[in-house]
Design an enzyme around this catalytic site. Structure first.
Site, mmCIF file in Angstrom:
data_model
loop_
_atom_site.group_PDB
_atom_site.id
_atom_site.type_symbol
_atom_site.label_atom_id
_atom_site.label_comp_id
_atom_site.label_asym_id
_atom_site.label_seq_id
_atom_site.Cartn_x
_atom_site.Cartn_y
_atom_site.Cartn_z
ATOM 1 N N GLY A 1 -4.786 4.420 -5.408
ATOM 2 C CA GLY A 1 -4.453 5.458 -4.434
ATOM 3 C C GLY A 1 -5.657 6.105 -3.784
ATOM 4 O O GLY A 1 -5.626 6.457 -2.594
ATOM 5 N N ARG B 1 -4.347 14.589 -11.688
ATOM 6 C CA ARG B 1 -4.611 13.604 -10.631
ATOM 7 C C ARG B 1 -3.321 13.245 -9.878
ATOM 8 O O ARG B 1 -2.286 12.994 -10.465
ATOM 9 C CB ARG B 1 -5.212 12.353 -11.253
ATOM 10 C CG ARG B 1 -5.601 11.263 -10.258
ATOM 11 C CD ARG B 1 -4.516 10.230 -10.104
ATOM 12 N NE ARG B 1 -4.950 9.099 -9.288
ATOM 13 C CZ ARG B 1 -4.114 8.152 -8.841
ATOM 14 N NH1 ARG B 1 -2.848 8.208 -9.125
ATOM 15 N NH2 ARG B 1 -4.567 7.168 -8.107
ATOM 16 N N VAL B 2 -3.407 13.234 -8.559
ATOM 17 C CA VAL B 2 -2.317 12.758 -7.712
ATOM 18 C C VAL B 2 -2.887 11.665 -6.818
ATOM 19 O O VAL B 2 -3.989 11.814 -6.274
ATOM 20 C CB VAL B 2 -1.749 13.920 -6.852
ATOM 21 C CG1 VAL B 2 -0.783 13.399 -5.802
ATOM 22 C CG2 VAL B 2 -1.049 14.944 -7.743
ATOM 23 N N GLY B 3 -2.169 10.575 -6.677
ATOM 24 C CA GLY B 3 -2.652 9.458 -5.859
ATOM 25 C C GLY B 3 -2.110 9.516 -4.446
ATOM 26 O O GLY B 3 -1.760 10.583 -3.925
ATOM 27 N N ASP B 4 -2.050 8.355 -3.835
ATOM 28 C CA ASP B 4 -1.598 8.267 -2.442
ATOM 29 C C ASP B 4 -0.083 8.323 -2.286
ATOM 30 O O ASP B 4 0.425 8.685 -1.221
ATOM 31 C CB ASP B 4 -2.067 6.920 -1.851
ATOM 32 C CG ASP B 4 -1.476 5.736 -2.634
ATOM 33 O OD1 ASP B 4 -1.500 5.776 -3.882
ATOM 34 O OD2 ASP B 4 -0.969 4.799 -1.996
ATOM 35 N N THR C 1 3.651 0.529 -8.231
ATOM 36 C CA THR C 1 4.473 1.497 -7.501
ATOM 37 C C THR C 1 5.545 0.779 -6.693
ATOM 38 O O THR C 1 5.316 -0.330 -6.214
ATOM 39 C CB THR C 1 3.544 2.244 -6.515
ATOM 40 O OG1 THR C 1 2.670 3.039 -7.285
ATOM 41 C CG2 THR C 1 4.293 3.109 -5.534
ATOM 42 N N GLY D 1 -1.302 0.233 -5.205
ATOM 43 C CA GLY D 1 -2.658 -0.041 -5.678
ATOM 44 C C GLY D 1 -3.446 1.244 -5.883
ATOM 45 O O GLY D 1 -2.858 2.312 -6.094
HETATM 46 C C1 SD4 Z 1 -1.463 5.617 -7.336
HETATM 47 N N1 SD4 Z 1 -0.857 4.035 -5.671
HETATM 48 O O1 SD4 Z 1 -1.053 6.554 -8.014
HETATM 49 C C2 SD4 Z 1 -0.484 4.571 -6.957
HETATM 50 C C3 SD4 Z 1 -0.454 3.563 -8.024
HETATM 51 C C4 SD4 Z 1 0.168 2.326 -7.590
HETATM 52 O O2 SD4 Z 1 1.013 0.368 -7.702
HETATM 53 O O3 SD4 Z 1 0.420 2.036 -6.488
HETATM 54 N N2 SD4 Z 1 0.468 1.463 -8.318
HETATM 55 O O4 SD4 Z 1 -2.645 5.467 -7.001
#
Ligand code: SD4
Length: 330
Positions: free
Chosen positions: A243, A217-220, A189, A241
């Protein structure tokens, strides 16, 4: 701190229709100006170097941190060879590329989109949400319709080569159709933090999320306080990283609050990483990296495992890539 200006707290607008940006409804905030102090921009991973260059086109001319971070991360969204940001990103398990992004400025204004498909610049849609609606986050079909209404062009995704990779991946990973797993290849990211020559902080974060994730799915990354947080009195932080682990500790907000308590950016990132480590029994493959920038332009990063790096551009040293600290090897 030489000068401090407080904006008046207005009543938060509750209209459900789009509202024009106006003074009413703006949040209380402070701006501090220190002429002795230059601008700084930092961003995650080595793709941050190109992104910082574009952000610097704004900051170097005395432009606003908000404009700089938007312009900066658009660089990465534009790069169709990038498999973790923008429409060149890896799709979910079912082949849909769904994008997440958020942006936050010195007045604590924020905007976000999640699960957005077929739009090239989610970060600019997030800014449009921030500036033109009373809301913070739009998701899925609503976010897409909003983007189209505001003139963002529709683009095709996934790209041909991304689709091909996904088909190969599906053949080799039949098990994920029974039980979702984390795909550890993908953690790139872009999160970007900047302070401008007026001492104002802003941040942006944009991603295609975890590769081959479960649909929906949705991350951070689009979640204010998790993937990104800015408090103009203190500093800003962003995350990259896994999420789920970042959300669990409200990661970026935690880093900013630790800086408020007097920790340096690196110490704050380290403490947040330690909190993640303490909350997870199984750390295998669980990579998270935090970046932080404080009100004095000091910055730092820390990650669960080594290997996380970030790009820094400032008045003094130009651009450089820095290895974040970590005390674990993969
Ligand atoms: C996520 N944090 O969707 C994001 C992925 C990510 O570096 O950071 N990749 O979890």
């Amino acid at each position: 701190m030489k000068r401090r200006t407080f904006f008046k707290l207005g009543v938060l607008g509750t209209a459900l229709t789009f509202v024009k940006p106006s003074k009413a409804g703006e949040l209380i905030s402070s701006t501090v100006s220190d002429p002795n102090f230059g601008s700084v921009v930092i961003s995650t991973w080595d793709h941050g170097l190109a992104a910082n260059d574009n952000a610097w086109k704004v900051l170097g001319k005395g432009g606003a941190a908000l404009d700089a971070v938007e312009k900066g991360v658009r660089t990465t969204e534009n790069d169709l060879s990038n498999r973790s940001v923008g429409i060149g990103g890896r799709p979910d398990r079912d082949g849909h590329v769904t994008l997440d992004a958020c942006i936050m400025d010195e007045r604590s204004r924020c905007g976000a989109v999640a699960y957005l498909e077929g739009i090239k610049h989610p970060i600019s849609v997030a800014r449009t949400v921030m500036e033109n609606t009373p809301h913070v986050m739009l998701v899925g079909a609503g976010a897409k319709q909003f983007a189209l209404d505001y003139g963002f062009p529709k683009v095709k995704s996934p790209l041909k080569e991304v689709k091909q990779d996904w088909k190969e991946w599906k053949k080799e990973h039949k098990e994920v159709f029974e039980k979702p797993v984390i795909n550890h290849e993908n953690h790139d990211t872009i999160g970007m933090l900047a302070i401008d020559d007026k001492g104002n902080l802003s941040g942006a974060c944009t991603t295609s999320g975890w590769g081959y994730k479960l649909p929906g799915r949705v991350g951070d990354s689009p979640i204010i306080g998790a993937g990104l947080f800015v408090d103009n009195e203190v500093g800003a932080a962003c995350a990259t990283g896994l999420g789920e682990a970042v959300i669990r500790i409200a990661g970026s907000h935690t880093v900013v609050e630790l800086m408020r308590q007097g920790k340096s950016p690196e110490e704050a990132c380290k403490l947040a990483v330690e909190r993640i480590i303490a909350k997870h029994e199984d750390l295998e493959g669980l990579q998270v990296g935090f970046l932080a920038l404080n009100k004095r332009g000091e910055y730092g990063g820390y990650s669960v495992y080594n290997g996380f790096n970030y790009a820094v551009t400032d008045d003094n040293t130009g651009s450089k890539l820095v290895d974040a600290k970590s005390d674990r090897n993969w």
